[in-house]
Design a protein around this motif. Structure first.
Motif, PDB file in Angstrom:
ATOM      1  N   GLY A   8      41.272-154.869 -18.090  1.00 57.99           N
ATOM      2  CA  GLY A   8      43.045-153.699 -18.625  1.00 57.99           C
ATOM      3  C   GLY A   8      44.192-152.955 -18.287  1.00 57.99           C
ATOM      4  N   PRO A   9      45.300-152.855 -18.952  1.00 56.62           N
ATOM      5  CA  PRO A   9      46.203-152.204 -18.837  1.00 56.62           C
ATOM      6  C   PRO A   9      45.626-150.868 -18.169  1.00 56.62           C
ATOM      7  N   ASN A  10      46.896-150.261 -17.472  1.00 56.92           N
ATOM      8  CA  ASN A  10      46.744-149.436 -16.209  1.00 56.92           C
ATOM      9  C   ASN A  10      46.283-147.845 -16.652  1.00 56.92           C
ATOM     10  N   GLY A  11      45.904-147.104 -16.918  1.00 60.44           N
ATOM     11  CA  GLY A  11      44.765-146.400 -17.140  1.00 60.44           C
ATOM     12  C   GLY A  11      43.824-146.090 -18.067  1.00 60.44           C
ATOM     13  N   ALA A  12      43.539-147.592 -18.093  1.00 56.05           N
ATOM     14  CA  ALA A  12      42.335-148.224 -19.399  1.00 56.05           C
ATOM     15  C   ALA A  12      41.073-147.578 -19.087  1.00 56.05           C
ATOM     16  N   GLY A  13      40.874-146.795 -17.913  1.00 54.46           N
ATOM     17  CA  GLY A  13      40.006-146.567 -17.036  1.00 54.46           C
ATOM     18  C   GLY A  13      38.861-147.127 -16.839  1.00 54.46           C
ATOM     19  N   LYS A  14      39.297-148.570 -16.265  1.00 60.49           N
ATOM     20  CA  LYS A  14      37.878-148.855 -15.134  1.00 60.49           C
ATOM     21  C   LYS A  14      37.887-148.627 -14.079  1.00 60.49           C
ATOM     22  N   THR A  15      38.662-147.508 -13.205  1.00 58.84           N
ATOM     23  CA  THR A  15      38.696-147.087 -11.903  1.00 58.84           C
ATOM     24  C   THR A  15      37.155-145.921 -12.359  1.00 58.84           C
ATOM     25  N   THR A  16      37.803-145.359 -13.354  1.00 62.26           N
ATOM     26  CA  THR A  16      36.659-143.707 -14.078  1.00 62.26           C
ATOM     27  C   THR A  16      35.158-144.906 -13.516  1.00 62.26           C
ATOM     28  N   ALA A  17      35.049-146.029 -14.539  1.00 65.55           N
ATOM     29  CA  ALA A  17      34.328-146.922 -14.829  1.00 65.55           C
ATOM     30  C   ALA A  17      33.352-146.574 -13.475  1.00 65.55           C
TER      31      ALA A  17
ATOM     32  N   ARG B  43      35.091-137.805 -20.277  1.00 59.16           N
ATOM     33  CA  ARG B  43      35.932-137.134 -20.865  1.00 59.16           C
ATOM     34  C   ARG B  43      36.442-136.476 -19.694  1.00 59.16           C
ATOM     35  N   PHE B  44      37.852-136.054 -19.222  1.00 59.79           N
ATOM     36  CA  PHE B  44      37.782-134.839 -19.121  1.00 59.79           C
ATOM     37  C   PHE B  44      39.046-133.965 -19.764  1.00 59.79           C
ATOM     38  N   GLY B  45      38.597-132.926 -20.070  1.00 62.88           N
ATOM     39  CA  GLY B  45      39.170-132.190 -21.296  1.00 62.88           C
ATOM     40  C   GLY B  45      39.387-132.965 -22.518  1.00 62.88           C
ATOM     41  N   GLY B  46      40.420-132.951 -23.117  1.00 61.14           N
ATOM     42  CA  GLY B  46      41.111-133.632 -24.212  1.00 61.14           C
ATOM     43  C   GLY B  46      40.930-135.185 -24.142  1.00 61.14           C
ATOM     44  N   VAL B  47      41.285-136.232 -22.550  1.00 58.11           N
ATOM     45  CA  VAL B  47      41.654-136.848 -22.478  1.00 58.11           C
ATOM     46  C   VAL B  47      39.503-138.294 -22.229  1.00 58.11           C
ATOM     47  N   VAL B  48      40.128-139.111 -23.441  1.00 57.34           N
ATOM     48  CA  VAL B  48      38.338-140.425 -23.469  1.00 57.34           C
ATOM     49  C   VAL B  48      38.794-141.147 -21.998  1.00 57.34           C
ATOM     50  N   ALA B  49      38.190-140.704 -20.821  1.00 56.73           N
ATOM     51  CA  ALA B  49      39.024-142.508 -19.522  1.00 56.73           C
ATOM     52  C   ALA B  49      38.080-142.518 -20.076  1.00 56.73           C
ATOM     53  N   VAL B  50      36.487-142.911 -20.294  1.00 56.04           N
ATOM     54  CA  VAL B  50      36.101-144.699 -20.537  1.00 56.04           C
ATOM     55  C   VAL B  50      34.961-144.076 -21.839  1.00 56.04           C
TER      56      VAL B  50
ATOM     57  N   GLU C  63      40.117-156.035 -11.319  1.00 59.24           N
ATOM     58  CA  GLU C  63      41.110-157.107 -10.775  1.00 59.24           C
ATOM     59  C   GLU C  63      42.640-157.133 -11.507  1.00 59.24           C
ATOM     60  N   HIS C  64      43.953-157.039 -11.662  1.00 56.92           N
ATOM     61  CA  HIS C  64      45.139-157.412 -11.944  1.00 56.92           C
ATOM     62  C   HIS C  64      45.621-158.711 -12.613  1.00 56.92           C
ATOM     63  N   HIS C  65      45.420-159.339 -11.006  1.00 59.51           N
ATOM     64  CA  HIS C  65      45.168-160.341 -10.775  1.00 59.51           C
ATOM     65  C   HIS C  65      45.055-161.618 -11.866  1.00 59.51           C
TER      66      HIS C  65
ATOM     67  N   ASP D  19      37.518-152.805  -6.331  1.00 55.34           N
ATOM     68  CA  ASP D  19      38.391-151.755  -7.424  1.00 55.34           C
ATOM     69  C   ASP D  19      39.493-152.263  -6.979  1.00 55.34           C
ATOM     70  N   GLU D  20      39.930-153.755  -7.594  1.00 51.43           N
ATOM     71  CA  GLU D  20      41.700-154.203  -7.169  1.00 51.43           C
ATOM     72  C   GLU D  20      40.756-154.841  -5.590  1.00 51.43           C
ATOM     73  N   PRO D  21      40.854-156.122  -5.206  1.00 49.59           N
ATOM     74  CA  PRO D  21      40.577-156.339  -4.297  1.00 49.59           C
ATOM     75  C   PRO D  21      42.035-156.115  -3.401  1.00 49.59           C
TER      76      PRO D  21
ATOM     77  N   PHE E 267      37.569-148.816  -3.005  1.00 47.75           N
ATOM     78  CA  PHE E 267      38.730-148.689  -3.450  1.00 47.75           C
ATOM     79  C   PHE E 267      39.885-149.191  -3.394  1.00 47.75           C
ATOM     80  N   GLN E 268      40.262-148.439  -4.208  1.00 51.54           N
ATOM     81  CA  GLN E 268      41.806-149.473  -5.614  1.00 51.54           C
ATOM     82  C   GLN E 268      42.750-148.981  -4.344  1.00 51.54           C
ATOM     83  N   ASN E 269      43.058-148.001  -3.853  1.00 48.18           N
ATOM     84  CA  ASN E 269      43.414-147.457  -2.921  1.00 48.18           C
ATOM     85  C   ASN E 269      42.857-146.688  -1.403  1.00 48.18           C
TER      86      ASN E 269
ATOM     87  N   VAL F  21      30.493-141.473  -8.118  1.00 49.28           N
ATOM     88  CA  VAL F  21      31.469-140.027  -8.315  1.00 49.28           C
ATOM     89  C   VAL F  21      31.763-138.746  -8.831  1.00 49.28           C
ATOM     90  N   TYR F  22      31.261-139.881 -10.583  1.00 50.55           N
ATOM     91  CA  TYR F  22      31.269-139.182 -11.204  1.00 50.55           C
ATOM     92  C   TYR F  22      29.886-138.919 -12.454  1.00 50.55           C
ATOM     93  N   LYS F  23      30.214-137.849 -12.540  1.00 50.44           N
ATOM     94  CA  LYS F  23      28.199-138.244 -14.016  1.00 50.44           C
ATOM     95  C   LYS F  23      29.029-138.552 -14.686  1.00 50.44           C
TER      96      LYS F  23
HETATM   97  N1  ATP Z   1      39.961-137.078 -12.286  1.00 48.70           N
HETATM   98  C1  ATP Z   1      40.371-136.825 -13.137  1.00 48.70           C
HETATM   99  N2  ATP Z   1      40.908-135.906 -13.921  1.00 48.70           N
HETATM  100  C2  ATP Z   1      41.717-136.473 -15.377  1.00 48.70           C
HETATM  101  N3  ATP Z   1      42.240-136.921 -15.315  1.00 48.70           N
HETATM  102  C3  ATP Z   1      41.607-138.022 -14.748  1.00 48.70           C
HETATM  103  C4  ATP Z   1      40.666-138.351 -13.410  1.00 48.70           C
HETATM  104  N4  ATP Z   1      41.093-139.458 -13.542  1.00 48.70           N
HETATM  105  C5  ATP Z   1      41.319-140.295 -14.206  1.00 48.70           C
HETATM  106  N5  ATP Z   1      41.670-139.433 -14.996  1.00 48.70           N
HETATM  107  C6  ATP Z   1      42.573-140.203 -16.586  1.00 48.70           C
HETATM  108  O1  ATP Z   1      41.683-141.484 -17.074  1.00 48.70           O
HETATM  109  C7  ATP Z   1      42.613-142.568 -17.653  1.00 48.70           C
HETATM  110  C8  ATP Z   1      41.558-143.465 -16.825  1.00 48.70           C
HETATM  111  O2  ATP Z   1      42.049-143.874 -15.517  1.00 48.70           O
HETATM  112  P1  ATP Z   1      41.686-144.468 -14.107  1.00 48.70           P
HETATM  113  O3  ATP Z   1      42.058-144.185 -12.846  1.00 48.70           O
HETATM  114  O4  ATP Z   1      40.139-144.787 -14.576  1.00 48.70           O
HETATM  115  O5  ATP Z   1      42.420-145.857 -15.151  1.00 48.70           O
HETATM  116  P2  ATP Z   1      42.291-147.550 -14.281  1.00 48.70           P
HETATM  117  O6  ATP Z   1      41.975-148.187 -15.496  1.00 48.70           O
HETATM  118  O7  ATP Z   1      41.718-147.494 -12.651  1.00 48.70           O
HETATM  119  O8  ATP Z   1      43.618-147.624 -14.149  1.00 48.70           O
HETATM  120  P3  ATP Z   1      44.662-148.442 -12.897  1.00 48.70           P
HETATM  121  O9  ATP Z   1      44.744-150.366 -13.509  1.00 48.70           O
HETATM  122  O10 ATP Z   1      46.392-147.781 -12.939  1.00 48.70           O
HETATM  123  O11 ATP Z   1      44.404-148.214 -11.576  1.00 48.70           O
HETATM  124  C9  ATP Z   1      43.861-142.414 -16.887  1.00 48.70           C
HETATM  125  O12 ATP Z   1      44.346-141.629 -18.308  1.00 48.70           O
HETATM  126  C10 ATP Z   1      43.963-140.883 -15.932  1.00 48.70           C
HETATM  127  O13 ATP Z   1      44.486-140.343 -15.874  1.00 48.70           O
END
Ligand code: ATP
Ligand code: MG
Lengths: 266, 365
Positions: free
Chosen positions: A36-45, A12-19, A221-223, A188-190, A96-98, A52-54
């Motif tokens: 998953g679509p953009n912002g689905a939480g893949k990179t966060t996983a 959770r990031f504040g109110g956002v449940v990323a994963v 991967e999006h591809h 991450d998105e090679p 890394f994605q970037n 990087v995150y606990k």
């Molecule tokens: N450090 C952070 N602080 C706050 N919110 C974050 C943080 N990292 C990610 N998020 C939020 O968590 C959600 C998931 O982000 P994430 O980067 O995991 O998506 P993704 O699936 O990798 O997307 P993409 O395909 O665009 O890379 C997004 O809404 C993002 O804004």
């Protein structure tokens, strides 16, 4: 027994449940996709698995094969919340994605640095240049060169890494991850930014390193062609929630997945 | 091998310099050597790790006071402490210089560990503030520890550093210049090897990208702390020498201006280059001394300029700004001297556009 397993991993990031309650498992020598679509939480996983995150909630369990009394058994270790460097030492490497290369350093240096974690000499011996240290350093360079040969970057070894074409930079990032001697590789998105031919090449390359380095790979991967072509199983995330899991055929025909991707409203 | 030959040549040159230079020139030479130690110490943190530390004056004060307190003969100490008598455990100490200098470095390193351990875990910006604060705290503590440091009166009449080498038959004594330059050369060799070795590569990786470095299994915090402690050690040693050649130490010497001088050298030399640090240490130190006339009154043709104290620093601050604007990476950037480079130099000059242009001009004539 799996090499890597997450149990209800949540971020959770504040109110956002990323994963939310993510349960993935990766078995030996598998290639698994995370889509998953953009912002689905893949990179966060990935960021949670690599330290990087606990995770706010949940666990990450690493399984390791060990030979005990002539038998191979899997020993489990809870790696939740460990430092990224410690997790890499345990055998999980990532890209890394970037792209995050050491930009100003040469291609060879980028790979050599990834050997540092396995160097069993202290800093004093590196200053004194003890014979033992010198031997290890030479071995580091030799191994790095051999690795660059394998991935086809040997000729570019002295180039600054930022000056490489995009596709090569991605390849170098994978090579650098391999140099840490991982059992598990997180990509991450090679294929991001690659043309169809390059991503075809990449697909073969990933298969090749899996066999050659005895790896298990988890890949974002999006591809779709790449994912469907190479992954044995796929997890689909949408808004942090796992909406589907299965083999490529099952995923392609899953209505929930189609809906998430096409954004069909009910 | 080439390095060894170069060291011998430098040694001989310094020996000759020692014999033929007057005191003023020798002082500049000594200061250059000291500033080499100090600038390399700063480059390790600010250049190779990409951190921003501003605490050098504090570490130097620790080194300077340690050597001053331990090596000044008891008689001289008694004369210094007329306000408050010196604490008994320091009154009778009269160490020889080598262990005192090393202890000065070690105490500075311990101080480095004590601030580094909490602060290096935080975001990088905090380090500048914390180290700046630390240096000021050290200064204030030293001002107020009357019976140990003699407070704001400082310590005067310090005996000049000399180290006896008690070899059988050819035992000899190294004078101050020799000690400084041996220390400077050891520092250079130490830093070159550290930076080129595996740990140095890890430092550079941290500078380039901390997250990637950590992902490559490099414990970023531990490596930062290691470099910080090493740099603190050398700052302590440099401070010990600086206090000694001044002949006196007092808290005012260790104001921020002292750190600023080192920053100036490091920026001028190219913040990621040891070669640049060494060259700049020599050039800037010499220039600082030669431009000392700016602070006193001087005649500019028919105009008599009355001395403006601080004009020198104004000139140097302007210089610093010019460098930052026109050559933001210093004279060397991250390039380093190597024998390879020197050997190929004639060839590369010939090939450079500069050489060709000159040729063309000659032809057109
Ligand atoms: N450090 C952070 N602080 C706050 N919110 C974050 C943080 N990292 C990610 N998020 C939020 O968590 C959600 C998931 O982000 P994430 O980067 O995991 O998506 P993704 O699936 O990798 O997307 P993409 O395909 O665009 O890379 C997004 O809404 C993002 O804004
Ligand atoms: Mg992402």
């Amino acid at each position: 027994m799996s090499l890597l397993r997450t149990e209800n991993m949540t971020m959770r990031f504040g109110g956002v449940v990323a994963v939310s309650d993510l349960n993935v498992h990766l078995d030996k020598n598998e290639i698994i996709g995370l889509i998953g679509p953009n912002g689905a939480g893949k990179t966060t996983a990935f960021n949670m698995i690599s330290g990087v995150y606990k995770p706010t909630v949940g666990k990450i369990i690493l399984g390791k094969e060990e030979v005990q009394g002539g038998q191979t058994v899997t020993v489990e270790k809870d790696i939740t919340g460990m430092k990224p460097s410690a997790i890499t030492k345990l055998g999980i490497a990532r890209t890394f994605q970037n792209i995050r290369l050491f930009k100003e350093l040469s291609v060879l240096e980028n790979v050599v640095i990834a050997n540092h974690l396995r160097l069993e000499s202290n800093w004093v011996s590196s200053v004194v240049r003890t014979p033992d240290y010198t031997k290890k350093e030479t071995a580091m360079y030799d191994k790095s060169m051999a690795l660059l040969e394998k991935v086809g970057l040997a000729e570019l070894k002295d180039e600054k890494s930022y000056s490489l074409p995009y596709g090569m930079q991605r390849r170098l990032e994978i090579a650098r991850a391999l140099a840490t001697k991982p059992h598990i590789l997180l990509l991450d998105e090679p294929a991001a930014g690659m043309n169809p031919q390059e991503s075809d090449e990449l697909m073969r390359f990933i298969g090749k390193i899996r066999d050659e380095f005895d790896l298990s790979i988890l890949m974002i991967e999006h591809h779709m062609q790449l994912v469907m072509g190479i992954c044995e199983r796929i997890y689909v995330l949408d808004y942090g929630i796992t909406i589907a899991e299965g083999n490529p055929y099952e995923i392609q025909n899953n209505p929930k997945v189609i809906e998430a991707y096409l954004g069909v409203d009910d | 091998m080439l390095t060894a030959i170069a060291i011998v040549i430098i040694g001989v040159l310094l020996f000759l310099a020692n014999m033929f230079m007057d005191n003023y020139q020798l002082r500049i030479l000594n200061l250059s050597g000291i500033y080499i130690i100090l600038s390399l110490s700063m480059i390790l943190i600010n250049g190779f790790l990409g951190l921003f530390s501003l605490g050098h004056a504090g570490f130097m004060a620790i080194g300077a006071y340690t050597v001053a307190l331990l090596t000044t003969p008891p008689m001289a100490k008694q004369m210094n402490y007329y306000l408050d008598p010196i604490v008994p455990w320091l009154a009778e100490t009269e160490w020889s210089f080598l262990p005192a200098i090393l202890l000065g470095g070690v105490l500075a390193a311990i101080a480095g560990f004590l601030i580094g351990a909490p602060v290096l875990r935080l975001r990088d910006d905090y380090l500048a503030i914390a180290t700046l604060g630390f240096a000021e705290i050290i200064r204030i503590v030293f001002t107020n520890l009357q019976s140990v440091t003699n407070g704001s009166l400082g310590l005067k009449g310090l005996p000049e550093i000399e180290i006896e080498i008690p070899l059988p038959l050819i035992g000899f004594t190294l004078n101050l210049s020799a000690c400084i330059w041996i220390a400077a050369i050891i520092t250079i060799l130490f830093m070159v090897r550290l930076v080129n070795g595996s740990y140095g590569k890890a430092f550079k990786a941290i500078r380039e990208d901390e997250i990637a470095a950590e992902a490559m299994g490099i414990n970023v915090f531990k490596h930062k702390l290691l470099a910080f402690v090493i740099a603190s050690f050398f700052a302590g040693v440099g401070g010990a020498f600086l206090g000694n050649i001044m002949g006196t130490v007092d808290p005012l010497m260790f104001r921020f201006l002292l750190t600023y001088n080192i920053v100036l050298i490091v920026v001028f030399g190219g913040i990621g280059s040891l070669t640049g640090g060494v060259l700049a240490a020599i050039v800037i130190t010499a220039a600082m001394e030669l431009l000392r006339f700016l602070d006193s009154s001087f005649d500019m043709g028919p105009i008599a300029v009355s001395g403006i104290p601080g004009l020198r620093m104004v000139v140097f601050s302007l210089l610093l700004m010019f460098i930052i604007i026109f050559k933001p990476r210093g004279i060397m950037g991250v390039r380093e001297f190597s024998w390879q480079w020197l050997i190929e130099l004639p060839q590369s000059i010939k090939n450079s556009s500069f050489g060709r242009k000159k040729l063309r001009k000659d032809v057109s004539k």
